[in-house]
Design a protein around this motif. Sequence first.
Motif, PDB file in Angstrom:
ATOM      1  N   GLN A  95      28.052 103.938  33.970  1.00  0.00           N
ATOM      2  CA  GLN A  95      29.000 104.003  35.092  1.00  0.00           C
ATOM      3  C   GLN A  95      29.315 102.627  35.684  1.00  0.00           C
ATOM      4  O   GLN A  95      30.465 102.244  35.789  1.00  0.00           O
ATOM      5  CB  GLN A  95      28.445 104.952  36.163  1.00  0.00           C
ATOM      6  CG  GLN A  95      29.304 105.067  37.415  1.00  0.00           C
ATOM      7  CD  GLN A  95      30.606 105.820  37.212  1.00  0.00           C
ATOM      8  OE1 GLN A  95      30.795 106.518  36.232  1.00  0.00           O
ATOM      9  NE2 GLN A  95      31.512 105.658  38.147  1.00  0.00           N
TER      10      GLN A  95
ATOM     11  N   LEU B 136      37.441 107.216  37.823  1.00  0.00           N
ATOM     12  CA  LEU B 136      36.543 107.718  36.785  1.00  0.00           C
ATOM     13  C   LEU B 136      35.182 108.087  37.350  1.00  0.00           C
ATOM     14  O   LEU B 136      34.767 107.573  38.372  1.00  0.00           O
ATOM     15  CB  LEU B 136      36.379 106.634  35.719  1.00  0.00           C
ATOM     16  CG  LEU B 136      37.706 106.106  35.148  1.00  0.00           C
ATOM     17  CD1 LEU B 136      37.473 104.833  34.365  1.00  0.00           C
ATOM     18  CD2 LEU B 136      38.374 107.157  34.289  1.00  0.00           C
TER      19      LEU B 136
ATOM     20  N   ASP C  35      31.001 109.388  35.957  1.00  0.00           N
ATOM     21  CA  ASP C  35      30.058 109.637  34.849  1.00  0.00           C
ATOM     22  C   ASP C  35      30.509 108.958  33.559  1.00  0.00           C
ATOM     23  O   ASP C  35      30.576 109.575  32.501  1.00  0.00           O
ATOM     24  CB  ASP C  35      29.895 111.149  34.604  1.00  0.00           C
ATOM     25  CG  ASP C  35      29.277 111.864  35.788  1.00  0.00           C
ATOM     26  OD1 ASP C  35      28.573 111.203  36.566  1.00  0.00           O
ATOM     27  OD2 ASP C  35      29.496 113.076  35.934  1.00  0.00           O
ATOM     28  N   ILE C  36      30.821 107.674  33.654  1.00  0.00           N
ATOM     29  CA  ILE C  36      31.295 106.928  32.487  1.00  0.00           C
ATOM     30  C   ILE C  36      30.170 106.752  31.477  1.00  0.00           C
ATOM     31  O   ILE C  36      29.057 106.374  31.836  1.00  0.00           O
ATOM     32  CB  ILE C  36      31.849 105.549  32.898  1.00  0.00           C
ATOM     33  CG1 ILE C  36      33.125 105.733  33.720  1.00  0.00           C
ATOM     34  CG2 ILE C  36      32.130 104.681  31.664  1.00  0.00           C
ATOM     35  CD1 ILE C  36      33.701 104.446  34.240  1.00  0.00           C
TER      36      ILE C  36
ATOM     37  N   ILE D  27      38.052 104.961  27.077  1.00  0.00           N
ATOM     38  CA  ILE D  27      37.083 105.307  28.118  1.00  0.00           C
ATOM     39  C   ILE D  27      36.490 106.657  27.737  1.00  0.00           C
ATOM     40  O   ILE D  27      37.238 107.595  27.431  1.00  0.00           O
ATOM     41  CB  ILE D  27      37.777 105.416  29.498  1.00  0.00           C
ATOM     42  CG1 ILE D  27      38.377 104.060  29.895  1.00  0.00           C
ATOM     43  CG2 ILE D  27      36.792 105.919  30.554  1.00  0.00           C
ATOM     44  CD1 ILE D  27      39.384 104.122  31.012  1.00  0.00           C
TER      45      ILE D  27
ATOM     46  N   GLN E 204      33.941 109.557  29.273  1.00  0.00           N
ATOM     47  CA  GLN E 204      33.187 109.988  30.450  1.00  0.00           C
ATOM     48  C   GLN E 204      32.562 111.346  30.171  1.00  0.00           C
ATOM     49  O   GLN E 204      33.040 112.107  29.336  1.00  0.00           O
ATOM     50  CB  GLN E 204      34.031 109.970  31.720  1.00  0.00           C
ATOM     51  CG  GLN E 204      35.425 110.507  31.609  1.00  0.00           C
ATOM     52  CD  GLN E 204      36.233 110.325  32.899  1.00  0.00           C
ATOM     53  OE1 GLN E 204      35.806 109.675  33.841  1.00  0.00           O
ATOM     54  NE2 GLN E 204      37.399 110.913  32.943  1.00  0.00           N
TER      55      GLN E 204
ATOM     56  N   THR F 250      37.709 113.766  29.024  1.00  0.00           N
ATOM     57  CA  THR F 250      36.452 113.085  28.716  1.00  0.00           C
ATOM     58  C   THR F 250      36.701 111.852  27.849  1.00  0.00           C
ATOM     59  O   THR F 250      35.904 110.937  27.837  1.00  0.00           O
ATOM     60  CB  THR F 250      35.468 114.024  27.993  1.00  0.00           C
ATOM     61  OG1 THR F 250      36.140 114.590  26.868  1.00  0.00           O
ATOM     62  CG2 THR F 250      34.987 115.132  28.913  1.00  0.00           C
TER      63      THR F 250
END
Length: 136
Positions: free
Chosen positions: A13, A36, A38-39, A53, A55, A74
Amino acid sequence: MAEKEGGVVKKGQNEGIKMAVALLEEFGLPLGLLPLADIIEVGFVRSTGYMWILQARKVEHKFQMISKLVSYDTEITGYIEKNQIKKLKGVKAKELMLWPPVGEITVDDPPAGKIHFKSFAGITKTFPVEAFAAGQ
């Protein structure tokens, strides 16, 4: 994946958010454009502009100033360049009862305070760029 070859990758994150914000800033895009959570990882290939990206979960965010609900998958991918993200995948904006995918985002150059979202269907929506400022 060949597109990711030679890319810089940040995991987690904190590092992911830093990198995503740095990319938005570098390419003249509003810093609140990608809310964003919960990366897992953020990656960028400078030679091609390809960014991705990942997530842990989908994020829905309401941009209050324009009353627009946007869904971030996601996996989000696209090609970032000055004032623009092209071939964007994984981002949808709610229009009435539909969720058309956003394919391109462009900020006016020179800056005129407007940001344009174009769907794959060719529909373009224009909003004030400050609606996507950090913290919106």
